[in-house]
Design a protein around this motif. Structure first.
Motif, PDB file in Angstrom:
ATOM      1  N   UNK A  55       0.824  -1.194  -0.007  1.00 60.27           N
ATOM      2  CA  UNK A  55      -0.045   0.011   0.064  1.00 60.27           C
ATOM      3  C   UNK A  55       0.787   1.158  -0.052  1.00 60.27           C
ATOM      4  N   UNK A  56       0.294   2.479  -0.291  1.00 59.57           N
ATOM      5  CA  UNK A  56       0.909   3.491  -0.332  1.00 59.57           C
ATOM      6  C   UNK A  56       1.693   3.898   1.033  1.00 59.57           C
ATOM      7  N   UNK A  57       2.324   5.011   1.115  1.00 57.16           N
ATOM      8  CA  UNK A  57       2.969   5.455   2.321  1.00 57.16           C
ATOM      9  C   UNK A  57       1.764   6.035   3.134  1.00 57.16           C
ATOM     10  N   UNK A  58       1.698   5.470   4.405  1.00 54.71           N
ATOM     11  CA  UNK A  58       0.694   6.148   5.206  1.00 54.71           C
ATOM     12  C   UNK A  58      -0.560   5.509   4.980  1.00 54.71           C
ATOM     13  N   UNK A  59      -0.424   4.190   4.510  1.00 51.47           N
ATOM     14  CA  UNK A  59      -1.801   3.683   4.191  1.00 51.47           C
ATOM     15  C   UNK A  59      -2.286   2.740   5.398  1.00 51.47           C
ATOM     16  N   UNK A  70       3.899  16.306  14.925  1.00 48.24           N
ATOM     17  CA  UNK A  70       5.277  15.932  15.079  1.00 48.24           C
ATOM     18  C   UNK A  70       5.616  14.855  14.012  1.00 48.24           C
ATOM     19  N   UNK A  71       6.822  15.195  13.616  1.00 51.72           N
ATOM     20  CA  UNK A  71       7.242  14.168  12.444  1.00 51.72           C
ATOM     21  C   UNK A  71       7.342  12.871  12.973  1.00 51.72           C
ATOM     22  N   UNK A  72       7.606  12.395  14.113  1.00 53.50           N
ATOM     23  CA  UNK A  72       7.676  11.301  14.902  1.00 53.50           C
ATOM     24  C   UNK A  72       6.404  10.255  14.424  1.00 53.50           C
ATOM     25  N   UNK A  73       5.145  11.080  14.406  1.00 52.75           N
ATOM     26  CA  UNK A  73       4.073  10.351  14.150  1.00 52.75           C
ATOM     27  C   UNK A  73       3.806  10.199  12.805  1.00 52.75           C
ATOM     28  N   UNK A  74       4.466  10.477  11.658  1.00 50.10           N
ATOM     29  CA  UNK A  74       4.440  10.382  10.288  1.00 50.10           C
ATOM     30  C   UNK A  74       4.703   8.825  10.078  1.00 50.10           C
ATOM     31  N   UNK A  75       3.955   8.315   9.019  1.00 49.75           N
ATOM     32  CA  UNK A  75       4.721   6.867   8.541  1.00 49.75           C
ATOM     33  C   UNK A  75       5.996   7.115   7.960  1.00 49.75           C
ATOM     34  N   UNK A  76       6.790   5.901   7.824  1.00 44.16           N
ATOM     35  CA  UNK A  76       8.020   6.037   7.247  1.00 44.16           C
ATOM     36  C   UNK A  76       8.433   6.549   6.013  1.00 44.16           C
ATOM     37  N   UNK A  77       7.339   6.497   5.147  1.00 39.10           N
ATOM     38  CA  UNK A  77       7.663   7.011   3.764  1.00 39.10           C
ATOM     39  C   UNK A  77       7.384   8.539   3.793  1.00 39.10           C
TER      40      UNK A  77
END
Ligand SMILES: Nc1ncnc2c1ncn2[C@@H]1O[C@H](COP(=O)(O)OP(=O)(O)OP(=O)(O)O)[C@@H](O)[C@H]1O
Ligand SMILES: [Mg+2]
Lengths: 508, 341
Positions: free
Chosen positions: A46-50, A399-406
């Motif tokens: 799936x896409x980033x953040x899916x 916070x960038x910490x909570x974004x998905x890896x991609x």
């Protein structure tokens, strides 16, 4: 690869029914269904953040679902923490490394489950067993080396070794190959097959479609936290997978336009540093120079030395007529260089900072009048990049910490694009990025080249190097061993030039 | 923050109290204000003599040296560094100032020398940590002992009295602007400046970046060493200002000023105020609020006539409780945000 489980009536190892998980402003999983059978390798794409990593963290007990049901061997379970999941013999290799840098490889592999003899840690067994595991992965590192001294790829392998060390029934891997060389991937796959023969169910998250075709039996596609499709891999074409993932038809992956090569922008002569000798590099305006090498060839060290983030012991670097001081990223940036580093956690992201602040970090001067920041301007610029790179975040203040890896990777990409540099060094810029966004990043690179930027593009993935670079340098053991023009480069030539010893290297 | 972008059928109804809890748990300043209110409320209830306005003006007055030192320490700790030498700085600055006043018969020269000690020691700390790359905790600990030893040796453990009895100098402490004492004004000005610098300027942003991930800051071209260096200077100078104020209190350079764990009190307050020990998180207003809370507890107990030795005990216990509360709050914040509040 091996025979897919045909008997679909058998009790699933793991079943998720209508699992939902919400974060503030984000629905990460929306009534997700999933079934993992014994002895199958099940790819999750799936896409980033899916929502892939979120799903895995629910399986591993790190997150609790808001609603829905999870069953192991047909029993409903609710994990309160990772310990519960481990007790059900589930092993997870996380996307972001979570090793203890100060401990040795062996200690990390057995962290929390040290083999004991008479109440004391049995170091012999610990290191002996680790040695075997590492051998299985074809790793020649000493189990007593502190993990912090290893390269990213090696750390990733250690992480995998750790998951394999215990007797698991379900093994979950979140993008395990993102930093591995082809050879290491081969070894990993052989290990996965062995697991499969033992009846272990493997859940495998990846953005690399070719891998899916090599090892997966079935594949599940998620989009926006929803289950899109589950199907047998033999019955699908890559094109369908991409369409399911992105929700639309994807046009050209490598949008390569022919750019007139401009004057020399970057000239590195006889550069040396840790493990690097006599490195020469010329980059013209409008040119994308690819730098390819296997793990340990030193391409990432070169990136850091060029930028001044690692020590340069000799040689000269001239950017657009002015000499760059060694060991000073500030000077390199001043003169127009940018570097997207290889390891986003270590020297990229400032985790407690917001998405916006991470993006503008390298170009604050641009937004400051007498050091006073114009935050409206900052936000506007950041919004622009969030849209251009389709970064999935509930707000700029997240916070960038909570974004998905991609998405984290895209934030870093934005950080450097925002500076509008003359030379941009990109070390593995597409690591962990989904196909749609990869295409977008290649398009951006192409566009930057058209605007006269010089790009040094480092990658361990041959297809993208071939697809986007105008000229390709191949490195081996800290030296450039070959140079190819776009027109003459082929996969075979690159591999051959990069192989450590062409005579004895096993042709896999 | 609780708005969800997509319709979500399978979602349990949101409970009202959790929303409030999430709101409080997320707002550092609010929770600290709440604690302050509880503390004040307690003393208002338990101790009649605390029911006068003067008590609170005095409180501000008394804590102003701590507040000022906390500004410097908070900025430094946001960048993940420590300065343990500030307690000894109080004595060093006081003694140096009064000695210089006596030698030169000039108050202004004395004050100048006092401020210069801040600059000097700050530069020294900064140089050792950022250029010689010594660890800040140990370096400033060493500095703490060295300075105290220097003061003891020089004064022979006798207070240095201002021979000229400059009343101007004592005004530094006793002066008023309207109803407000000078040190209080000074403290608030410094807090305001720090707030502005930290939230509105490039320099401030860089401090957070260094604290959050020093490597990343470096690779982003931020002059890490220069900024860290400057922070040590700021921290020392803030301590020097506190030292001047304390010297002005009695018109003496006192060799034991700050000897009772001043640096630790300041650090404790700053951490209570939510500044992360590992840097990169926190804000100056919360740190200042935490100083007030600790100050209020001390003051309230003095009003109640609780013995100093027991005061120590209570302060210690309260601090443990506060740290615990803090942990719980953080956990709730994370838990509730994961639950979608
Ligand atoms: N702890 C969290 N707090 C807030 N939002 C989160 C949290 N964890 C994940 N998210 C959000 O949930 C969504 C799904 O994230 P997830 O990490 O599962 O994506 P992913 O499919 O693994 O993506 P990638 O391919 O980039 O790794 C994203 O929008 C992400 O920003
Ligand atoms: Mg992920």
């Amino acid at each position: 690869m091996s025979a897919p489980p045909t008997d679909t009536n058998q009790t699933p190892l793991l079943e998720m029914r209508a699992i939902s998980k919400t974060f503030p402003g984000v629905v990460a999983l929306d009534s997700m269904d999933f079934v993992l059978l014994p002895g199958e390798v099940h790819a999750l794409i799936g896409e980033n953040g899916a929502g892939k990593s979120t799903m895995i963290k629910i399986i591993s007990g790190l997150y609790q679902p808001d609603s829905g049901e999870m069953l192991i061997d047909g029993d409903p379970v609710s994990f309160r923490g990772p310990a519960d999941s481990i007790a059900r013999r589930i092993k997870v290799v996380y996307q972001e490394l979570d090793l203890v840098p100060g401990l040795s490889v062996g200690e990390n592999v057995y962290l929390g489950a040290y083999p004991k003899k008479g109440g004391r840690v049995d170091w012999e067994t610990l290191y002996g067993n680790t040695r075997e595991l590492l051998d299985g992965l074809g790793l020649s590192i000493d189990p007593r080396t502190p993990v912090g001294e290893l390269r990213v790829a090696e750390q990733q392998l250690v992480e995998i070794a750790r998951a394999l060390s215990q007797d698991a029934r379900i093994v979950v891997m979140d993008e395990p190959t993102s930093a591995l060389s082809t050879e290491e991937v081969d070894r990993l796959f052989r290990l996965i097959e062995r697991l499969q023969e033992r009846g272990v169910g493997v859940l495998y998250v990846t953005h690399k479609l070719d891998e899916i075709y090599r090892i997966a039996d079935r594949v599940t596609v998620v989009r926006d936290g929803k289950h899109v499709v589950t199907t047998e891999i033999s019955k699908t074409r890559p094109h369908d997978l991409v369409t399911w993932m992105v929700g639309r038809e994807l046009t050209a992956l490598f949008p390569k336009s022919t750019v007139e090569r401009g004057p020399v922008l970057l000239q590195a002569t006889d550069v040396s540093g840790e493990g690097i000798e006599h490195f020469d590099l010329t980059v013209h305006s409008g040119e994308i120079v690819g730098l390819f090498g296997l793990l340990g060839a030193g391409i990432n060290t070169v990136a850091r030395i060029l930028f001044g983030a690692s020590e340069r012991t000799g040689g000269a670097i001239v950017l657009d007529g002015s000499t760059i001081k060694p060991n000073s990223p500030a000077d390199a940036m001043e003169k127009g260089m940018g570097l997207l580093t290889e390891n986003r956690k270590d020297d990229g992201l400032v985790l407690p900072m917001s998405v916006r602040d991470n993006m503008t970090l390298a170009s604050l001067r641009q937004f400051a009048r007498l050091s006073w920041l114009d935050s409206r301007n900052e936000s506007e610029a950041a919004t622009g990049f969030v849209e251009r790179l389709s970064i999935r975040t509930p707000s700029l203040r997240q916070r960038v910490q909570f974004l998905s890896g991609g998405n984290q990777q895209k934030v870093l990409m934005a950080r450097w694009l925002m500076r509008d540099p003359k030379i941009l060094i990109l070390a593995e810029p597409t690591r962990g990025i989904d196909v749609g966004s990869k295409a977008e990043i290649y398009r951006l690179m192409d566009e930057m080249a058209q605007r006269g930027l010089g790009i040094v593009f480092m990658s361990t993935e041959i297809p993208e190097i071939l697809g986007i670079a105008d000229r390709i340098l191949v490195m081996r053991e800290g030296r450039v061993t070959a140079e190819f023009d776009r027109s003459e480069a082929t996969q075979e030539k690159l591999v051959q030039a990069a192989a450590v010893d062409p005579e004895t290297s096993e042709a896999a | 923050m609780a708005s969800v972008q997509y319709a979500h059928p399978a979602k349990a109804p949101r409970q009202g109290w959790k929303r409030y809890a999430a709101f409080w748990a997320r707002n550092e300043e609010l929770s600290l204000l709440l604690i302050l209110a509880i503390v004040v409320g307690f003393f208002l209830y338990a101790e009649p003599s605390s029911r006068q306005r003067k008590v609170y003006w005095d409180l501000l007055w008394e804590v102003s040296p701590t507040l000022i030192a906390a500004v410097g320490i908070a900025m430094l700790m946001l960048a993940a560094q420590f300065d343990l030498s500030i307690g000894s700085m109080l004595a060093f600055t006081g003694v140096a100032t009064v000695t210089a006043m006596n030698k030169t018969d000039s108050m202004w020269l004395g004050i100048l020398v006092g401020l210069a000690t801040g600059l000097l020691i700050g530069c020294l700390n900064g140089f050792l940590v950022t250029y010689v790359r010594m660890q800040s905790l140990m370096t400033t600990l060493g500095m703490m002992f060295a300075l105290r030893g220097l003061v003891y040796t020089y004064t022979n453990k006798t207070p240095v009295i201002d021979e000229n009895q400059f009343t101007q100098f004592t005004r530094l402490w006793f002066g008023k602007v309207g109803p407000v004492r000078t040190p209080v004004i000074l403290a608030f000005i410094l807090i305001a400046i720090a707030w502005f610098v930290l939230t509105q300027t490039e320099y401030g942003r860089n401090i957070y970046a260094i604290g959050g991930n020093e490597q990343a800051a470096r690779v982003s071209g931020i002059p890490v060493r220069r900024i860290l260096f400057s922070l040590f200077v700021i921290s020392s100078c803030c301590a020097a200002i506190s030292g001047l104020l304390i010297a002005a209190q009695t018109d003496t350079g006192y060799f034991d000023a700050g000897v009772q764990g001043f640096e630790l009190t300041v650090i404790a307050a700053v951490v209570l105020g939510g500044v992360s020990m590992s840097g990169g998180q926190g804000n100056i207003l919360s740190a200042a609020l935490a100083v007030l809370i600790l100050g209020m507890i001390g003051k309230g107990m003095r009003l109640m006539g609780i013995h100093t030795t027991q005061q120590l005990l209570v302060i210690g216990v309260v601090m443990l409780a506060a740290v615990y509360f803090h942990r719980v709050r953080r956990r709730w914040a994370v838990r509730l945000r994961n639950e979608g509040y």
